[in-house]
Design a protein around this motif. Sequence first.
Motif, PDB file in Angstrom:
ATOM      1  N   LEU A   1       0.846  -1.183   0.000  1.00 58.48           N
ATOM      2  CA  LEU A   1       0.000   0.000   0.000  1.00 58.48           C
ATOM      3  C   LEU A   1       0.890   1.245   0.000  1.00 58.48           C
ATOM      4  CD1 LEU A   1      -2.929   1.115   0.249  1.00 58.48           C
ATOM      5  CD2 LEU A   1      -2.575   1.143   2.716  1.00 58.48           C
ATOM      6  N   VAL A   2       0.646   2.145  -0.947  1.00 62.07           N
ATOM      7  CA  VAL A   2       1.448   3.365  -1.069  1.00 62.07           C
ATOM      8  C   VAL A   2       0.522   4.559  -1.281  1.00 62.07           C
ATOM      9  CG1 VAL A   2       3.409   2.115  -2.050  1.00 62.07           C
ATOM     10  CG2 VAL A   2       1.701   3.139  -3.583  1.00 62.07           C
ATOM     11  N   CYS A   3       1.094   5.766  -1.114  1.00 60.04           N
ATOM     12  CA  CYS A   3       0.352   6.994  -1.407  1.00 60.04           C
ATOM     13  C   CYS A   3       1.230   7.890  -2.271  1.00 60.04           C
ATOM     14  CB  CYS A   3      -0.048   7.714  -0.118  1.00 60.04           C
ATOM     15  SG  CYS A   3      -1.268   9.035  -0.377  1.00 60.04           S
ATOM     16  N   LYS A   4       0.664   8.413  -3.349  1.00 58.04           N
ATOM     17  CA  LYS A   4       1.447   9.101  -4.382  1.00 58.04           C
ATOM     18  C   LYS A   4       1.348  10.618  -4.326  1.00 58.04           C
ATOM     19  CE  LYS A   4      -0.722   6.582  -7.413  1.00 58.04           C
ATOM     20  NZ  LYS A   4      -1.191   5.951  -8.671  1.00 58.04           N
ATOM     21  N   GLN A   5       0.545  11.156  -3.405  1.00 59.97           N
ATOM     22  CA  GLN A   5       0.466  12.598  -3.213  1.00 59.97           C
ATOM     23  C   GLN A   5       0.381  12.892  -1.717  1.00 59.97           C
ATOM     24  OE1 GLN A   5      -1.768  15.170  -6.100  1.00 59.97           O
ATOM     25  NE2 GLN A   5      -2.888  13.284  -6.520  1.00 59.97           N
ATOM     26  N   PRO A   6       0.750  14.110  -1.312  1.00 56.47           N
ATOM     27  CA  PRO A   6       0.680  14.446   0.117  1.00 56.47           C
ATOM     28  C   PRO A   6      -0.756  14.671   0.566  1.00 56.47           C
ATOM     29  CG  PRO A   6       1.327  16.375  -1.131  1.00 56.47           C
ATOM     30  CD  PRO A   6       1.275  15.237  -2.109  1.00 56.47           C
ATOM     31  N   TRP A   7      -0.957  14.725   1.885  1.00 48.53           N
ATOM     32  CA  TRP A   7      -2.267  14.989   2.478  1.00 48.53           C
ATOM     33  C   TRP A   7      -2.056  15.855   3.717  1.00 48.53           C
ATOM     34  CZ3 TRP A   7       0.554  10.623   2.512  1.00 48.53           C
ATOM     35  CH2 TRP A   7       0.898  10.064   3.756  1.00 48.53           C
ATOM     36  N   PRO A   8      -3.071  16.560   4.168  1.00 49.13           N
ATOM     37  CA  PRO A   8      -2.860  17.561   5.230  1.00 49.13           C
ATOM     38  C   PRO A   8      -2.334  17.006   6.543  1.00 49.13           C
ATOM     39  CG  PRO A   8      -4.944  17.962   4.115  1.00 49.13           C
ATOM     40  CD  PRO A   8      -4.434  16.647   3.605  1.00 49.13           C
ATOM     41  N   ALA A   9      -2.739  15.800   6.951  1.00 48.33           N
ATOM     42  CA  ALA A   9      -2.405  15.295   8.283  1.00 48.33           C
ATOM     43  C   ALA A   9      -1.143  14.455   8.324  1.00 48.33           C
ATOM     44  CB  ALA A   9      -3.570  14.476   8.847  1.00 48.33           C
ATOM     45  N   MET A  10      -0.415  14.323   7.230  1.00 44.88           N
ATOM     46  CA  MET A  10       0.790  13.507   7.263  1.00 44.88           C
ATOM     47  C   MET A  10       1.804  14.114   8.227  1.00 44.88           C
ATOM     48  SD  MET A  10       2.348  14.357   3.498  1.00 44.88           S
ATOM     49  CE  MET A  10       4.128  14.402   3.667  1.00 44.88           C
ATOM     50  N   THR A  11       2.576  13.242   8.881  1.00 41.29           N
ATOM     51  CA  THR A  11       3.565  13.732   9.828  1.00 41.29           C
ATOM     52  C   THR A  11       4.536  14.692   9.149  1.00 41.29           C
ATOM     53  OG1 THR A  11       5.286  13.107  11.383  1.00 41.29           O
ATOM     54  CG2 THR A  11       5.062  11.729   9.435  1.00 41.29           C
ATOM     55  N   ARG A  12       4.938  15.689   9.901  1.00 39.69           N
ATOM     56  CA  ARG A  12       5.943  16.635   9.379  1.00 39.69           C
ATOM     57  C   ARG A  12       7.344  16.134   9.716  1.00 39.69           C
ATOM     58  NH1 ARG A  12       1.168  17.732   7.794  1.00 39.69           N
ATOM     59  NH2 ARG A  12       0.653  19.890   7.225  1.00 39.69           N
ATOM     60  N   GLY A  13       7.518  14.842   9.697  1.00 40.34           N
ATOM     61  CA  GLY A  13       8.808  14.231   9.964  1.00 40.34           C
ATOM     62  C   GLY A  13       8.802  13.451  11.251  1.00 40.34           C
ATOM     63  N   VAL A  14       9.934  12.830  11.556  1.00 40.20           N
ATOM     64  CA  VAL A  14      10.158  12.204  12.849  1.00 40.20           C
ATOM     65  C   VAL A  14      10.855  13.231  13.723  1.00 40.20           C
ATOM     66  CG1 VAL A  14      11.417  10.398  14.084  1.00 40.20           C
ATOM     67  CG2 VAL A  14      10.266   9.861  11.923  1.00 40.20           C
ATOM     68  N   TRP A  15      10.303  13.492  14.897  1.00 39.13           N
ATOM     69  CA  TRP A  15      10.804  14.545  15.774  1.00 39.13           C
ATOM     70  C   TRP A  15      12.315  14.387  15.992  1.00 39.13           C
ATOM     71  CZ3 TRP A  15       8.954  19.008  17.510  1.00 39.13           C
ATOM     72  CH2 TRP A  15       9.559  19.625  18.608  1.00 39.13           C
ATOM     73  N   GLY A  16      13.045  15.404  15.552  1.00 40.42           N
ATOM     74  CA  GLY A  16      14.483  15.429  15.770  1.00 40.42           C
ATOM     75  C   GLY A  16      15.293  14.518  14.873  1.00 40.42           C
ATOM     76  N   ASP A  17      14.671  13.891  13.856  1.00 43.39           N
ATOM     77  CA  ASP A  17      15.403  12.917  13.044  1.00 43.39           C
ATOM     78  C   ASP A  17      14.840  12.874  11.621  1.00 43.39           C
ATOM     79  OD1 ASP A  17      16.979  10.871  12.111  1.00 43.39           O
ATOM     80  OD2 ASP A  17      16.587   9.524  13.793  1.00 43.39           O
ATOM     81  N   PRO A  18      15.086  13.921  10.824  1.00 41.61           N
ATOM     82  CA  PRO A  18      14.515  13.958   9.470  1.00 41.61           C
ATOM     83  C   PRO A  18      14.984  12.814   8.577  1.00 41.61           C
ATOM     84  CG  PRO A  18      16.127  15.733   9.790  1.00 41.61           C
ATOM     85  CD  PRO A  18      15.855  15.140  11.130  1.00 41.61           C
ATOM     86  N   GLU A  19      16.212  12.349   8.755  1.00 43.35           N
ATOM     87  CA  GLU A  19      16.698  11.266   7.911  1.00 43.35           C
ATOM     88  C   GLU A  19      15.942   9.966   8.185  1.00 43.35           C
ATOM     89  OE1 GLU A  19      18.951  11.251   5.306  1.00 43.35           O
ATOM     90  OE2 GLU A  19      18.569  13.400   5.543  1.00 43.35           O
ATOM     91  N   ARG A  20      15.605   9.721   9.445  1.00 41.72           N
ATOM     92  CA  ARG A  20      14.838   8.522   9.772  1.00 41.72           C
ATOM     93  C   ARG A  20      13.466   8.564   9.112  1.00 41.72           C
ATOM     94  NH1 ARG A  20      13.061   6.369  15.840  1.00 41.72           N
ATOM     95  NH2 ARG A  20      12.703   4.201  15.240  1.00 41.72           N
TER      96      ARG A  20
END
Length: 645
Positions: free
Chosen positions: A465-484
Amino acid sequence: MAIVWRPSQEYVERANVTRFMRTHGISTYEDLVARSVADIAWFWDAVVKDLGIEFFQPYERVVDTSGGVEWATWFGGGSLNLAHDCVDRWAERTPDAVAVVWEGEEGEARRVTYRELRELCDRLANGLASLGIQRGDAVGIFLPMSPEAVVAVMACAKLGAIWLPIFSGFGADAVAQRLRDARATLLITADGFPRRGKTIPMKEVADRAVADAPSVERLIVWSRLELADVPWTAGRDVRWDELLAAHPASFDTRALDPEHPLFIAYTSGTTGRPKGAVHVHGGFLVKIAEEVAYQVDLHQGEVLFWVSDLGWIMGPWEIVGATALGATVFLYDGAPNHPTPDRIWDMVERHGITTLGVSPTLIRALIPAGDEEVRKHDLSSLRILASTGEPWNPEPYRWFHEVVGGGRLPIINLSGGTEIGACFLSPLPINELKPCTLRGPALGMDVDVFGPEGEPAPRGEVGELVCKQPWPAMTRGVWGDPERYLDTYWRRWPGVWWHGDWASVDRDGFWFLHGRSDDTISVAGKRLGPAEVESILTLHPAVAESAAVGIPDEVKGEAIWCFVVTKPGAGAGDGLAEELSTLVAEHLGKAFKPSRIVFVPELPKTRSAKIVRRAIRAAVAGEDPGDLSSLENPSALDAIGEAVG
C-alpha cells in the motif's frame, strides 16, 4: 464475496458526504474519489468551506510542495488554532451542547458542555502560562481517558504548546523515553485510575519517569481517585484543582501558523527508539474533521465512542473529530469487559452512543461471552459501527455486523496510522460493503497497490500500500530525526509514501488489507499474510483468536507457527492441533500447513488491542523484538516461551 450491507435511502440522504457531493455536482462515489485526488488543492479547500472551519487569517494557498513532496505544507499564509475550532466557536454558538461524556470503570459519570469545556481549558491555559509554559514548549499528557485529558489537549493547543499523548498504561521507562526525546518541561498526570478493579498508580510511575527525564521541571496532578497517600515533591508538584481555581476562565486563544506543531505521537518501531510523528494545527484539524464528518458521518447531537486511549492515534482522532463538528465525544477509562462482559453494550444503551469504534481484536475477545450479552441491551441508538487497528477475519466481522449491528448498520472499516495522522482507506456510509472490506481510498488520498518493482499490482494480487500525493495530516517528519523519516517512508520509491501494509483490490474494486508487510510469512518462496492463516483458524468453533508467524526453517525458509487462544471450555491438545493444521492446509494448500500449533492463554497486545506478532516471532526465534514499551501484557511473552519449551 457477496454484498453484506447496502445503504438505505435514509442513509444516503442524511450523509454529510451526500451534501458535499451535491454542492459540487458529483453524482457517483467513483467520481467523488477520482476528483478528490485529481486536484487535491480543490478538494481540501472545498472541505474547509463545507465544514465551516474557521481561520483567523484566510490562507493564500492550499498546499505547497516546493520543498519536496515529503515536506509539503498546507494552508500557507493563514492562521488558526485547533482549539478555537474545536472548543471556542461551539462555546459561542451552542454553549449548552454536551462536548464530553465520561464514565469511569467504577461507574461514576460526568457531562461537560462546550461552555464548561472552554472555561476549564482557559483556566488551564492560564495556569500553564503561570508555570512558564510558552509557545513551542513540549508538555507530556499522561492521563486516563477523561474530560481532564480533553482539557489538557485543548489548553496546550490554545497556548501553542506541543502536547505528547502518552499511553496511560505505560511503565516509567517508556514514559521517560518520550519525555526525554521531546525535551518536555512539564508533565500532566493523575494520582491513579482503576483497571479491572485494581488501582494503576500513575503518579508513582510519573515520579519514576520524571527522575529519568531531567528536562521536566513541573508536574500537574489530577486527583482522579483522591488517594490519600500520593507521593509529593514540594516545589515541583502542583494540584490540578488548585491550579485551575487560581486562574481566570478567560484566555485569548493564540493565532498560529497552520504548520505550528500540535502534538507528537510516538509509535513503536521494529528496531530502535520509538518514532515521534509530528502533527500540526491546520493539517490535523482539517483532515480529522473531514474523516469524522464523511466517513463515520457524525452530526451535532450525536455521540462518538472509540474504545481507545489518548496514547493511540484514535484517541486524538475521536476528541478532535467530534469536537470539530460540535458533536459529543464519549470517553471511558476502564477495561471494556469489566466488571461484566457486557460493559460496552451497557454503556452504548445508557449513554445513547450513535457511533461505536473498535478494533477487530476487541471483538474477538468479546465473542466468547456469547450473543446474549449483546442482545439483552437496546442498541437502537447506534447508526454507525467502525473499526481499525488490523485486518478483520470474516467470522468476527460477521458477528459485529449481525449480532451487534443487527445487520442494519455499516461497518466503516478504516485504516491509516500514527504517522499518517488519518486514514488511507475507508468506506463511506453511501457504499455497499463486502465482509472485511475497506471499500476504497479515503477521500483526497491518492493511494495505490504496488508490486515488488514499484509497478501497480494487477487486480486481485497482494502488494504494498502506497500513497502518491501528500495529504494535510501527514507527519511533518520524525521529531528530531529527518533522515529517519525519509528512510522509513520515502526512499523505497522516491516521491511515494511506502507504509508497510499489504493490500489488494478485487475485481469489483473493493479494497482489502492483509496485515503488515514486515509480518509476511515466506514459505518456500511463497508469501502470505498472517491474516490469511488466522481467518481460517477462527472458522473452528474452539478458536477465540490466534496469531500466525513465520519461524526460520532450514528447508522452507520459514515455517508457519500458529499461537492459538481457545474459547472457554474448549480442550486444547494434540487432537485439536491436528484439526487446526488440517483446516489451514485444506483452505490454503498443503504447502502452508502449519508446522506447529501452540496453545497459549493470551497473545501479546498493545493497549490499542493490536497483536504484536514480531514480539512472538522474536520470543521464539531469539531475535531482537524492537521496542515493546506499548505492550499491555508482556507476561504473554513469558507464557509463549514456556509453551514452546
